[in-house]
Design a protein around this motif. Structure first.
Motif, PDB file in Angstrom:
ATOM      1  N   GLN A  26      -7.645   3.155 -15.151  1.00 46.32           N
ATOM      2  CA  GLN A  26      -8.554   4.016 -14.393  1.00 46.32           C
ATOM      3  C   GLN A  26      -8.941   5.245 -15.209  1.00 46.32           C
ATOM      4  N   TYR A  30     -12.688   6.205 -16.475  1.00 42.33           N
ATOM      5  CA  TYR A  30     -13.243   7.526 -16.159  1.00 42.33           C
ATOM      6  C   TYR A  30     -13.759   8.194 -17.430  1.00 42.33           C
ATOM      7  N   ASP A  33     -17.064   6.742 -18.800  1.00 39.09           N
ATOM      8  CA  ASP A  33     -18.257   7.050 -18.018  1.00 39.09           C
ATOM      9  C   ASP A  33     -18.845   8.363 -18.520  1.00 39.09           C
ATOM     10  N   ARG A  38     -20.656  11.520 -12.596  1.00 41.56           N
ATOM     11  CA  ARG A  38     -19.486  10.700 -12.289  1.00 41.56           C
ATOM     12  C   ARG A  38     -18.615  11.415 -11.269  1.00 41.56           C
ATOM     13  N   HIS A  40     -14.943  11.948  -9.604  1.00 37.52           N
ATOM     14  CA  HIS A  40     -13.519  11.756  -9.845  1.00 37.52           C
ATOM     15  C   HIS A  40     -12.930  10.762  -8.847  1.00 37.52           C
ATOM     16  N   TYR A  43     -12.854   7.007  -9.386  1.00 37.59           N
ATOM     17  CA  TYR A  43     -11.832   6.490 -10.282  1.00 37.59           C
ATOM     18  C   TYR A  43     -10.422   6.860  -9.830  1.00 37.59           C
TER      19      TYR A  43
END
Length: 83
Positions: A26, A30, A33, A38, A40, A43
């Motif tokens: 994960q 993250y 990306d 994005r 948080h 993820y």
């Protein structure tokens, strides 16, 4: 500490997961990306431990420490010649 993309990436993020391997996956997704928007939560990644703990207890009402935990993911990525 929020992680910032540059010549050096250092800091710690906190990931909600059921095991260390999933937490690592994960965190890497993250970091991959590159979008400015994005999220948080998408993820399960947080900049602060307190935020991750709060989300863990809010989102997972049936919180089970054997299943869901907060993992710390620390990075120190830099150019090899730097000290």
């Amino acid at each position: 500490m929020p992680i910032v993309h540059s010549d050096r990436i250092s800091g710690t993020i906190y990931v909600i997961a059921d095991n260390a391997e999933t937490a690592g996956d994960q965190a890497i997704e993250y970091l991959r990306d590159k979008g400015d928007d994005r999220e948080h939560n998408h993820y399960g990644v947080f900049d602060e431990r307190e935020a991750a703990d709060k989300e863990l207890h809010n989102q997972y009402n049936s919180y089970d420490p054997k299943r869901d935990r907060v993992y710390a993911f620390s990075l120190d990525i830099r150019i090899a010649d730097e000290k």
